[in-house]
Design an enzyme around this catalytic site. Sequence first.
Site, mmCIF file in Angstrom:
data_model
loop_
_atom_site.group_PDB
_atom_site.id
_atom_site.type_symbol
_atom_site.label_atom_id
_atom_site.label_comp_id
_atom_site.label_asym_id
_atom_site.label_seq_id
_atom_site.Cartn_x
_atom_site.Cartn_y
_atom_site.Cartn_z
ATOM 1 C CB SER A 87 -0.895 0.014 1.237
ATOM 2 O OG SER A 87 -1.496 1.275 1.410
ATOM 3 C CB SER A 88 0.618 4.511 -1.698
ATOM 4 O OG SER A 88 -0.720 4.816 -1.359
ATOM 5 C CB CYS A 89 -0.511 3.994 3.860
ATOM 6 S SG CYS A 89 -0.553 2.276 4.393
ATOM 7 C CE1 TYR A 91 -3.445 -2.790 5.470
ATOM 8 C CE2 TYR A 91 -2.669 -0.720 4.527
ATOM 9 C CZ TYR A 91 -3.179 -1.994 4.363
ATOM 10 O OH TYR A 91 -3.417 -2.481 3.100
ATOM 11 C CE LYS A 132 -0.997 -4.770 3.080
ATOM 12 N NZ LYS A 132 -1.167 -6.012 2.294
ATOM 13 C CG HIS A 144 -9.954 3.054 1.673
ATOM 14 N ND1 HIS A 144 -10.093 1.676 1.594
ATOM 15 C CD2 HIS A 144 -8.801 3.260 2.361
ATOM 16 C CE1 HIS A 144 -9.064 1.102 2.190
ATOM 17 N NE2 HIS A 144 -8.266 2.039 2.667
#
Length: 312
Positions: A108-110, A137, A141, A180
């Site tokens: 994920s880009s987070c 989270y 990842k 989201h």
Amino acid sequence: MLRSSRIYVAGHSGLVGGAIMRRLQRKGHETLITRSHAELDLTNQDAVNQFFDEQRPEYVFLAAAKVGGILANSTYPADFIRENLQIEVNVIDAAHRSGVRKLVFLGSSCIYPKMSPQPIKEEYLLTGPLEPTNEAYAIAKIAGLTMVKAYREQYGFNGISLMPTNLYGPGDNFNLETSHVLPALIRKFDDAKRAGAPNVTVWGSGTPRREFLHVDDLADAAAFLMDKYDGEDLVNVGVGHDVSIADLAALVAQVVGYEGEIVYDTSKPDGTPQKLLDNSRLLSLGWRPKVPLKDGITKTYRWYLESGSRQR
């Protein structure tokens, strides 16, 4: 991947896994292996090991994860880090031990620092603090992609890691407590339109900018990279441009047909100011996104109306 290859899609009933299934089915793949959560709990190591020993998949798309928006991540951080770590450890290790030929890990880009320079290059990973609202989270990842890389270095395991930007599309979660931003806006504006509400409240100031990728484009990129890419470096998957939350809300309202006022609740968190991925590594490999944002939102709204998600 050959049409006869044994391919396991972990998380096949979710947003990403469902899109990967559609992509593989369209291309004529004949042996797609799936298990529902009731059939296989990926947080159970013994069950996962037994599954891989029995099924012997050749290729794995690891799309299973516990996901949610700002509210869910802020409320249940322990659940997010525990369950995602368990899934990653169990599936990646079992894939290696059972002789899987290649695994695609979807991150994920987070994972990138909150204040990363924009657009975000893959090498910006671990160069600054994370966004606090989804730190648990994100760390899970980061651990997953680090595990893929470590298994490559120590065991020669052929795993690659993809970092998608914000996703949306058929199969999305429209629950206002756990969704989201884009599906939440679809739900809010549709509810308001049906109720004749004079305004809709959107969290935050509307100024943060976000990049949105239709999930069918992600599935296409994942299958493309499964076939074409074997590098150890992670790969960003995005469209290369972003939009403010205010402009996104206006676009969703237009698609839904809501004509009331949009009000911004600045007491609620904005999250990361901007999150735009540099997708030049992916583009250099020959892949391009195909679904424009307005077209994607229109298709997603149509799916929302036809799927019964409105009643959930």
